[in-house]
Enzyme design. Sequence first.
Site, PDB file in Angstrom:
ATOM      1  N   HIS A 275       0.874  -1.191   0.000  1.00 28.68           N
ATOM      2  CA  HIS A 275       0.000   0.000   0.000  1.00 28.68           C
ATOM      3  C   HIS A 275       0.907   1.236   0.000  1.00 28.68           C
ATOM      4  CE1 HIS A 275      -3.499   2.366   0.606  1.00 28.68           C
ATOM      5  NE2 HIS A 275      -3.790   2.095   1.859  1.00 28.68           N
ATOM      6  N   HIS A 314      -2.669  -2.432  -9.574  1.00 28.99           N
ATOM      7  CA  HIS A 314      -3.618  -1.796  -8.666  1.00 28.99           C
ATOM      8  C   HIS A 314      -4.886  -2.630  -8.621  1.00 28.99           C
ATOM      9  CE1 HIS A 314      -5.945   1.331  -6.709  1.00 28.99           C
ATOM     10  NE2 HIS A 314      -4.782   1.875  -6.403  1.00 28.99           N
ATOM     11  N   ASP A 370       2.707   5.308  -6.952  1.00 23.19           N
ATOM     12  CA  ASP A 370       3.961   5.201  -6.216  1.00 23.19           C
ATOM     13  C   ASP A 370       5.176   4.965  -7.092  1.00 23.19           C
ATOM     14  OD1 ASP A 370       3.159   5.683  -3.637  1.00 23.19           O
ATOM     15  OD2 ASP A 370       2.308   3.676  -3.447  1.00 23.19           O
TER      16      ASP A 370
HETATM   17  N1  ACO Z   1       4.418  -7.263 -10.162  1.00 26.00           N
HETATM   18  C1  ACO Z   1       4.270  -8.496 -10.708  1.00 26.00           C
HETATM   19  N2  ACO Z   1       3.112  -9.153 -10.797  1.00 26.00           N
HETATM   20  C2  ACO Z   1       2.029  -8.530 -10.308  1.00 26.00           C
HETATM   21  C3  ACO Z   1       2.107  -7.254  -9.721  1.00 26.00           C
HETATM   22  C4  ACO Z   1       3.353  -6.619  -9.665  1.00 26.00           C
HETATM   23  N3  ACO Z   1       3.484  -5.404  -9.134  1.00 26.00           N
HETATM   24  N4  ACO Z   1       0.882  -6.876  -9.314  1.00 26.00           N
HETATM   25  C5  ACO Z   1       0.063  -7.899  -9.625  1.00 26.00           C
HETATM   26  N5  ACO Z   1       0.754  -8.888 -10.235  1.00 26.00           N
HETATM   27  C6  ACO Z   1       0.221 -10.144 -10.773  1.00 26.00           C
HETATM   28  C7  ACO Z   1      -0.110 -11.131  -9.671  1.00 26.00           C
HETATM   29  O1  ACO Z   1       0.991 -11.970  -9.375  1.00 26.00           O
HETATM   30  C8  ACO Z   1      -1.262 -11.874 -10.271  1.00 26.00           C
HETATM   31  O2  ACO Z   1      -0.765 -12.771 -11.214  1.00 26.00           O
HETATM   32  P1  ACO Z   1      -1.481 -14.200 -11.459  1.00 26.00           P
HETATM   33  O3  ACO Z   1      -2.821 -13.875 -12.073  1.00 26.00           O
HETATM   34  O4  ACO Z   1      -0.563 -14.944 -12.374  1.00 26.00           O
HETATM   35  O5  ACO Z   1      -1.608 -14.841 -10.109  1.00 26.00           O
HETATM   36  C9  ACO Z   1      -2.015 -10.798 -11.052  1.00 26.00           C
HETATM   37  O6  ACO Z   1      -1.027  -9.832 -11.392  1.00 26.00           O
HETATM   38  C10 ACO Z   1      -3.140 -10.144 -10.257  1.00 26.00           C
HETATM   39  O7  ACO Z   1      -2.570  -9.575  -9.082  1.00 26.00           O
HETATM   40  P2  ACO Z   1      -3.209  -9.595  -7.649  1.00 26.00           P
HETATM   41  O8  ACO Z   1      -2.115  -9.710  -6.631  1.00 26.00           O
HETATM   42  O9  ACO Z   1      -4.334 -10.593  -7.589  1.00 26.00           O
HETATM   43  O10 ACO Z   1      -3.845  -8.160  -7.621  1.00 26.00           O
HETATM   44  P3  ACO Z   1      -4.359  -7.411  -6.344  1.00 26.00           P
HETATM   45  O11 ACO Z   1      -5.468  -6.550  -6.794  1.00 26.00           O
HETATM   46  O12 ACO Z   1      -4.633  -8.357  -5.226  1.00 26.00           O
HETATM   47  O13 ACO Z   1      -3.079  -6.564  -5.909  1.00 26.00           O
HETATM   48  C11 ACO Z   1      -1.569  -4.806  -5.625  1.00 26.00           C
HETATM   49  C12 ACO Z   1      -2.959  -5.205  -6.136  1.00 26.00           C
HETATM   50  C13 ACO Z   1      -1.407  -5.221  -4.159  1.00 26.00           C
HETATM   51  C14 ACO Z   1      -1.435  -3.282  -5.707  1.00 26.00           C
HETATM   52  C15 ACO Z   1      -0.498  -5.505  -6.512  1.00 26.00           C
HETATM   53  O14 ACO Z   1      -0.634  -5.090  -7.860  1.00 26.00           O
HETATM   54  C16 ACO Z   1       0.914  -5.248  -6.015  1.00 26.00           C
HETATM   55  O15 ACO Z   1       1.400  -5.959  -5.120  1.00 26.00           O
HETATM   56  N6  ACO Z   1       1.626  -4.206  -6.587  1.00 26.00           N
HETATM   57  C17 ACO Z   1       2.945  -3.873  -6.121  1.00 26.00           C
HETATM   58  C18 ACO Z   1       2.862  -3.047  -4.844  1.00 26.00           C
HETATM   59  C19 ACO Z   1       2.371  -1.638  -5.115  1.00 26.00           C
HETATM   60  O16 ACO Z   1       2.852  -0.949  -6.002  1.00 26.00           O
HETATM   61  N7  ACO Z   1       1.430  -1.194  -4.264  1.00 26.00           N
HETATM   62  C20 ACO Z   1       0.897   0.172  -4.345  1.00 26.00           C
HETATM   63  C21 ACO Z   1      -0.529   0.163  -4.806  1.00 26.00           C
HETATM   64  S1  ACO Z   1      -1.091   1.827  -4.964  1.00 26.00           S
HETATM   65  C22 ACO Z   1      -1.329   2.298  -3.387  1.00 26.00           C
HETATM   66  O17 ACO Z   1      -1.623   1.565  -2.497  1.00 26.00           O
HETATM   67  C23 ACO Z   1      -1.129   3.641  -3.105  1.00 26.00           C
END
Ligand code: ACO
Length: 436
Positions: A275, A314, A370
């Site tokens: 987050h 996201h 971010d």
């Molecule tokens: N890098 C690589 N793979 C990713 C990423 C990433 N940053 N984000 C999602 N994925 C992949 C997942 O592994 C998943 O793959 P799969 O379908 O093969 O299992 C798919 O994309 C869907 O991802 P989820 O984790 O189910 O998506 P969710 O909505 O739960 O997560 C989140 C959203 C937490 C923001 C995620 O994208 C992430 O961890 N990003 C990196 C951290 C980040 O930048 N957070 C800031 C968000 S903005 C904020 O809070 C201000």
Amino acid sequence: MGDTGKDGKNSLSIRDNRTGREYEVDILEGDVVRAMDLRQIRVNEDDFGMMAYDPAFSNTASTRSTITEIDGGKGILRYRGYPIEQLAERSSHLEVAYLLLKGELPTKDELDAFVEDVTFHTYVHENITEQVGGFRYDAHAMGMVISMVSALSTFYPDAKDVDDPAVRWQQIVRLVAKLPTLAAYTYRHHRGLPLVYPENELSYTANFLSMLFKIGTKEYKPSPVLERALDVLFILHADHEQNCSTTAMRVIGSSRSDPYSALAGAMAALYGPLHGGANEAVLRMLNRIGSVDNIPAFLEGVKRKEERLMGFGHRIYKAYDPRASIIKRTADEVFEVTGRNPLLDIALELEKIALSEDYFVERNLYPNVDFYSGIIYQALGFPVEMFPVLFAIPRTVGWLAQWQEMITDPEQRIARPRQVFVGSDVRDFVPIADRG
Ligand code: ACO
């Protein structure tokens, strides 16, 4: 209410194939059904009734809200109906704060009064100031700020009267005003520098920069470009509807805790690397990648799921995060003053390669707010530990607007989700000597 169907009905028919019974539930505005309407669905009279199962609330609306609208598919973000692009271009953080908290843009007099109110509540009690010295020199800034915000509740016992609008407003002004002061104190403590008290002649962001970077008695004048850039970053981070930390704020506040305690909880939720801690994680990641040449190998690791590309992806946006585009422009303005941050080249190339790779395209993974914010914060002179704090200062406005909406919403009660119990059936206690 949602659109009326071709048979003139605005409802959903559900057939329970276990019993053959049919149910009709209303479809409300926003294409939602009330989860409580499922409770009538049962096989036997004494059954509890059906619930919705939704870990991480991926498809559950917890509130009706008038504050922030996001269309993740189209990359739209609006505060109270105003597009984020217009607010970032033409407004100020405190004007946006007023908009989010009160629902309408202020008149000139209303804005002046609000700015004055905030400006004159920037000081914190000296006992809080002394608390800063109790932390280790290398304590994480976020941990320090969370503790101090929580401690503020002990200074304002009147804040417990959350149902009194005047009391609520007083705490809102105090929190919006004091967050930059607390944040600056953590930075000065970390650097071993004497604390700088608020300067009431300065703007919200100029005062913050002064408390951070002023040395000795010499007058501190921040570059107007940097002062404005920070204000824009604050506008972009002010609210983002029902995310993890806002949900924490609403859930804690729903038990009628005072807003300082609830806000400390929201900040703790923001702290995590998935987050608000992501901006710090992005910087650490870019430093680890080190050079443009290492990007392909890094991305191979991401695709093998050994790494996460921080600052990408996201839960809501499945298009470019509109805040990320504005931040990219702001970065250019900041670098004109500070000089170019070499990490920008790695970030730009990383984005370019990632956006052309199937892995990211198939999963709709784009840069989020971010991805670039940390690079600007670093150019402004902030250590990485301060990044989540720089997120928490403006988000304080959003948390408070959402908290206020929750408190005054007659449909809200203490938050209390259900569970599906899948553990052991009843069994008799076994004395320790008899356990295998
Ligand atoms: N890098 C690589 N793979 C990713 C990423 C990433 N940053 N984000 C999602 N994925 C992949 C997942 O592994 C998943 O793959 P799969 O379908 O093969 O299992 C798919 O994309 C869907 O991802 P989820 O984790 O189910 O998506 P969710 O909505 O739960 O997560 C989140 C959203 C937490 C923001 C995620 O994208 C992430 O961890 N990003 C990196 C951290 C980040 O930048 N957070 C800031 C968000 S903005 C904020 O809070 C201000």
